[in-house]
Design a protein around this motif. Structure first.
Motif, PDB file in Angstrom:
ATOM      1  N   ARG A  54      64.177  20.559  12.837  1.00  0.00           N
ATOM      2  CA  ARG A  54      65.138  21.160  13.764  1.00  0.00           C
ATOM      3  C   ARG A  54      65.703  22.456  13.189  1.00  0.00           C
ATOM      4  O   ARG A  54      65.894  23.445  13.925  1.00  0.00           O
ATOM      5  CB  ARG A  54      66.280  20.172  14.056  1.00  0.00           C
ATOM      6  N   LEU A  55      65.952  22.494  11.899  1.00  0.00           N
ATOM      7  CA  LEU A  55      66.435  23.724  11.272  1.00  0.00           C
ATOM      8  C   LEU A  55      65.397  24.836  11.383  1.00  0.00           C
ATOM      9  O   LEU A  55      65.734  25.992  11.650  1.00  0.00           O
ATOM     10  CB  LEU A  55      66.779  23.466   9.803  1.00  0.00           C
ATOM     11  N   ALA A  56      64.123  24.473  11.171  1.00  0.00           N
ATOM     12  CA  ALA A  56      63.060  25.473  11.257  1.00  0.00           C
ATOM     13  C   ALA A  56      62.813  25.929  12.692  1.00  0.00           C
ATOM     14  O   ALA A  56      62.321  27.033  12.921  1.00  0.00           O
ATOM     15  CB  ALA A  56      61.772  24.904  10.656  1.00  0.00           C
ATOM     16  N   GLU A  57      63.173  25.075  13.660  1.00  0.00           N
ATOM     17  CA  GLU A  57      62.978  25.427  15.067  1.00  0.00           C
ATOM     18  C   GLU A  57      63.830  26.621  15.483  1.00  0.00           C
ATOM     19  O   GLU A  57      63.402  27.439  16.317  1.00  0.00           O
ATOM     20  CB  GLU A  57      63.326  24.220  15.950  1.00  0.00           C
ATOM     21  N   VAL A  58      65.017  26.754  14.906  1.00  0.00           N
ATOM     22  CA  VAL A  58      65.972  27.777  15.347  1.00  0.00           C
ATOM     23  C   VAL A  58      65.422  29.187  15.168  1.00  0.00           C
ATOM     24  O   VAL A  58      65.371  29.970  16.127  1.00  0.00           O
ATOM     25  CB  VAL A  58      67.330  27.593  14.642  1.00  0.00           C
ATOM     26  N   PRO A  59      64.962  29.582  13.958  1.00  0.00           N
ATOM     27  CA  PRO A  59      64.452  30.954  13.830  1.00  0.00           C
ATOM     28  C   PRO A  59      63.156  31.172  14.605  1.00  0.00           C
ATOM     29  O   PRO A  59      62.926  32.273  15.122  1.00  0.00           O
ATOM     30  CB  PRO A  59      64.234  31.114  12.314  1.00  0.00           C
ATOM     31  N   TYR A  60      62.325  30.141  14.707  1.00  0.00           N
ATOM     32  CA  TYR A  60      61.081  30.283  15.473  1.00  0.00           C
ATOM     33  C   TYR A  60      61.393  30.561  16.945  1.00  0.00           C
ATOM     34  O   TYR A  60      60.809  31.459  17.565  1.00  0.00           O
ATOM     35  CB  TYR A  60      60.233  29.019  15.326  1.00  0.00           C
ATOM     36  N   THR A  61      62.320  29.801  17.503  1.00  0.00           N
ATOM     37  CA  THR A  61      62.703  29.997  18.902  1.00  0.00           C
ATOM     38  C   THR A  61      63.296  31.379  19.104  1.00  0.00           C
ATOM     39  O   THR A  61      63.007  32.054  20.115  1.00  0.00           O
ATOM     40  CB  THR A  61      63.712  28.923  19.334  1.00  0.00           C
ATOM     41  N   ALA A  62      64.119  31.818  18.166  1.00  0.00           N
ATOM     42  CA  ALA A  62      64.728  33.148  18.290  1.00  0.00           C
ATOM     43  C   ALA A  62      63.655  34.233  18.297  1.00  0.00           C
ATOM     44  O   ALA A  62      63.736  35.191  19.083  1.00  0.00           O
ATOM     45  CB  ALA A  62      65.709  33.379  17.143  1.00  0.00           C
ATOM     46  N   ALA A  63      62.642  34.076  17.448  1.00  0.00           N
ATOM     47  CA  ALA A  63      61.563  35.068  17.391  1.00  0.00           C
ATOM     48  C   ALA A  63      60.768  35.083  18.691  1.00  0.00           C
ATOM     49  O   ALA A  63      60.412  36.148  19.210  1.00  0.00           O
ATOM     50  CB  ALA A  63      60.649  34.770  16.205  1.00  0.00           C
ATOM     51  N   VAL A  64      60.495  33.903  19.240  1.00  0.00           N
ATOM     52  CA  VAL A  64      59.747  33.824  20.503  1.00  0.00           C
ATOM     53  C   VAL A  64      60.554  34.447  21.643  1.00  0.00           C
ATOM     54  O   VAL A  64      60.010  35.211  22.462  1.00  0.00           O
ATOM     55  CB  VAL A  64      59.386  32.359  20.819  1.00  0.00           C
ATOM     56  N   ASN A  65      61.833  34.146  21.701  1.00  0.00           N
ATOM     57  CA  ASN A  65      62.677  34.705  22.762  1.00  0.00           C
ATOM     58  C   ASN A  65      62.764  36.221  22.662  1.00  0.00           C
ATOM     59  O   ASN A  65      62.739  36.932  23.686  1.00  0.00           O
ATOM     60  CB  ASN A  65      64.071  34.094  22.708  1.00  0.00           C
ATOM     61  N   TRP A  66      62.876  36.732  21.441  1.00  0.00           N
ATOM     62  CA  TRP A  66      62.934  38.184  21.232  1.00  0.00           C
ATOM     63  C   TRP A  66      61.640  38.839  21.712  1.00  0.00           C
ATOM     64  O   TRP A  66      61.663  39.862  22.406  1.00  0.00           O
ATOM     65  CB  TRP A  66      63.161  38.468  19.751  1.00  0.00           C
ATOM     66  N   ARG A  67      60.505  38.222  21.382  1.00  0.00           N
ATOM     67  CA  ARG A  67      59.215  38.776  21.812  1.00  0.00           C
ATOM     68  C   ARG A  67      59.106  38.763  23.335  1.00  0.00           C
ATOM     69  O   ARG A  67      58.674  39.753  23.943  1.00  0.00           O
ATOM     70  CB  ARG A  67      58.086  37.952  21.187  1.00  0.00           C
ATOM     71  N   MET A  91      56.770  20.214  20.367  1.00  0.00           N
ATOM     72  CA  MET A  91      55.423  20.735  20.572  1.00  0.00           C
ATOM     73  C   MET A  91      55.387  21.928  21.525  1.00  0.00           C
ATOM     74  O   MET A  91      54.311  22.375  21.919  1.00  0.00           O
ATOM     75  CB  MET A  91      54.517  19.613  21.100  1.00  0.00           C
ATOM     76  N   LEU A  92      56.538  22.456  21.887  1.00  0.00           N
ATOM     77  CA  LEU A  92      56.571  23.621  22.749  1.00  0.00           C
ATOM     78  C   LEU A  92      56.229  24.892  21.976  1.00  0.00           C
ATOM     79  O   LEU A  92      56.734  25.115  20.871  1.00  0.00           O
ATOM     80  CB  LEU A  92      57.960  23.791  23.375  1.00  0.00           C
ATOM     81  N   ARG A  93      55.402  25.739  22.577  1.00  0.00           N
ATOM     82  CA  ARG A  93      55.111  27.038  21.993  1.00  0.00           C
ATOM     83  C   ARG A  93      56.233  28.037  22.277  1.00  0.00           C
ATOM     84  O   ARG A  93      56.372  29.032  21.560  1.00  0.00           O
ATOM     85  CB  ARG A  93      53.817  27.601  22.576  1.00  0.00           C
ATOM     86  N   GLU A  94      56.959  27.784  23.325  1.00  0.00           N
ATOM     87  CA  GLU A  94      58.094  28.624  23.718  1.00  0.00           C
ATOM     88  C   GLU A  94      59.038  27.743  24.523  1.00  0.00           C
ATOM     89  O   GLU A  94      58.661  26.662  24.981  1.00  0.00           O
ATOM     90  CB  GLU A  94      57.623  29.816  24.547  1.00  0.00           C
ATOM     91  N   PRO A  95      60.272  28.186  24.739  1.00  0.00           N
ATOM     92  CA  PRO A  95      61.199  27.379  25.540  1.00  0.00           C
ATOM     93  C   PRO A  95      60.656  27.106  26.940  1.00  0.00           C
ATOM     94  O   PRO A  95      59.895  27.904  27.503  1.00  0.00           O
ATOM     95  CB  PRO A  95      62.464  28.240  25.580  1.00  0.00           C
ATOM     96  N   ILE A  96      61.075  25.992  27.514  1.00  0.00           N
ATOM     97  CA  ILE A  96      60.568  25.554  28.817  1.00  0.00           C
ATOM     98  C   ILE A  96      60.814  26.604  29.898  1.00  0.00           C
ATOM     99  O   ILE A  96      60.034  26.723  30.847  1.00  0.00           O
ATOM    100  CB  ILE A  96      61.222  24.211  29.201  1.00  0.00           C
ATOM    101  N   ALA A  97      61.869  27.408  29.751  1.00  0.00           N
ATOM    102  CA  ALA A  97      62.182  28.426  30.752  1.00  0.00           C
ATOM    103  C   ALA A  97      61.034  29.406  30.956  1.00  0.00           C
ATOM    104  O   ALA A  97      60.930  30.041  32.007  1.00  0.00           O
ATOM    105  CB  ALA A  97      63.446  29.183  30.349  1.00  0.00           C
TER     106      ALA A  97
END
Length: 351
Positions: A28-41, A178-184
């Motif tokens: 869960r800790l590692a999920e946070v920066p990964y999600t932020a990077a995906v959202n930024w992209r 297992m999501l590559r990006e947020p569901i949105a």
């Protein structure tokens, strides 16, 4: 390193205990920066920085929200055949993940066997791959395999697949889920297809459909099953799938969703006497073949089975004294077929 099933057991919450809970907390800790990077992209592409590039012919993308196998290859085959049957020159473009230098990956080899008339270009730069396909093969349509997150190449139709076993990736972005990006991100889809839908009861399918309708209200909806069609060996010989029922089966695979393969064998009435999972896109070595042959030899198995995706990397028709067969799969639309076909018909072609 976790294998695919162990990872899935942890992130789904099915594995209990202090160790599993600690693993989920770390992930869960590692999920946070990964999600932020995906959202930024994604925001950058939404703002056209970098710009999205068109290639002069319609582009249909088949992709998914989650890691692992969602049945993209059967869908790509179905769409490629749909267009070629209507006289449209199609080329498939993919990244080529897992391919050896100068070679083709397992998905390309499988598609080449199933669709010998459809060229397939592999290039990590998929804009360059699409332009090369147009130049070399004079194609009228690009079919982008695994393209939902590849946003630099403009597409005219975005098809997103959801696997019935984990349609929303256990509600977390990798590595916690297992999501590559947020569901949105599903709002970008023009068509959403629930694959392996036959494995869910109608109320469960409808619940997923209603949730998708809120996320992507303009998207067409369809449901598909991946139906086993026949057994096939490296020489192109076939056997009916009825040969599995009541037989002791040794099976192995290196795919994104090994659970789905095993479940299919169970449903076909095979008695699993030996089971081995390899990582997705595994390149089988001579030692792998020798180890499999030795292990299977002590199981009194009557059939040795793998997937078509694995068979193309094993140019042999036996393992030890046992004939080797692949379970071939074809896609069947269960619902929403007319909506999918109408979406395909809206595309227009040059020339």
């Amino acid at each position: 390193m976790l294998d695919a099933n162990s990872f899935r057991e942890i992130v789904s919450g099915r594995r209990r205990g202090a160790g599993a809970a600690l693993a989920r907390s770390v992930l869960r800790l590692a999920e946070v920066p990964y999600t932020a990077a995906v959202n930024w992209r994604n925001r950058r592409f939404d703002q056209a920085h970098p710009p999205v590039e068109r290639v002069g012919v319609p582009v249909v993308s088949v992709g998914n929200l989650t890691l692992g196998g969602t049945g993209k290859t059967p869908m790509v085959k179905w769409i490629a055949r749909w267009f070629t049957e209507r006289g449209v020159r199609v080329a498939i473009v993919s990244r080529g993940y897992g391919a050896t230098a100068g070679g083709k990956n397992d998905e390309a080899l499988e598609l080449e066997q199933s669709l010998p008339e459809v060229p397939h270009v592999q290039n990590p730069d998929r804009v360059a791959g699409a332009l090369a396909a147009i130049d070399q093969f004079d194609c009228q349509l690009i079919l982008l395999d695994d393209g939902f997150q590849h946003r630099r190449l403009a597409r005219d139709l975005d098809i997103a697949l959801l696997d019935a076993s984990a349609p929303f990736g256990f509600e977390h972005v990798f590595p916690r889920g297992m999501l590559r990006e947020p569901i949105a991100g599903l709002e970008r889809a023009n068509v959403v297809c629930l694959t392996r839908a036959d494995q869910l009861a109608a109320p469960d399918r409808d619940m997923i459909r209603r949730r998708v309708a809120k996320l992507a209200p303009m998207a067409a909806w369809c449901e598909a099953a991946h139906a086993p069609s026949e057994l096939r060996n490296a020489r192109g010989q076939t056997r009916p799938i009825a040969a599995i029922a009541g037989r002791r089966v040794a099976a192995f695979c290196g795919i994104g969703n090994p659970t789905a393969f095993r479940r299919t064998l169970d449903e076909l009435g095979g008695e699993i006497a030996f089971w081995r999972e390899f990582p997705d896109h595994h390149a089988y070595s001579a030692s792998d073949r020798a180890e499999l042959a030795a292990a299977i030899g002590g199981t009194s198995s009557e059939l040795v089975l793998t997937t078509h995706k694995d068979l193309v990397k094993l140019p042999v028709d036996t393992l030890g004294d046992h004939p080797l067969w692949a379970l071939a799969i074809k896609m069947q639309l269960l619902a929403g077929g007319p909506a999918l076909e109408q979406a395909l018909r809206t595309l227009t072609f040059p020339g």
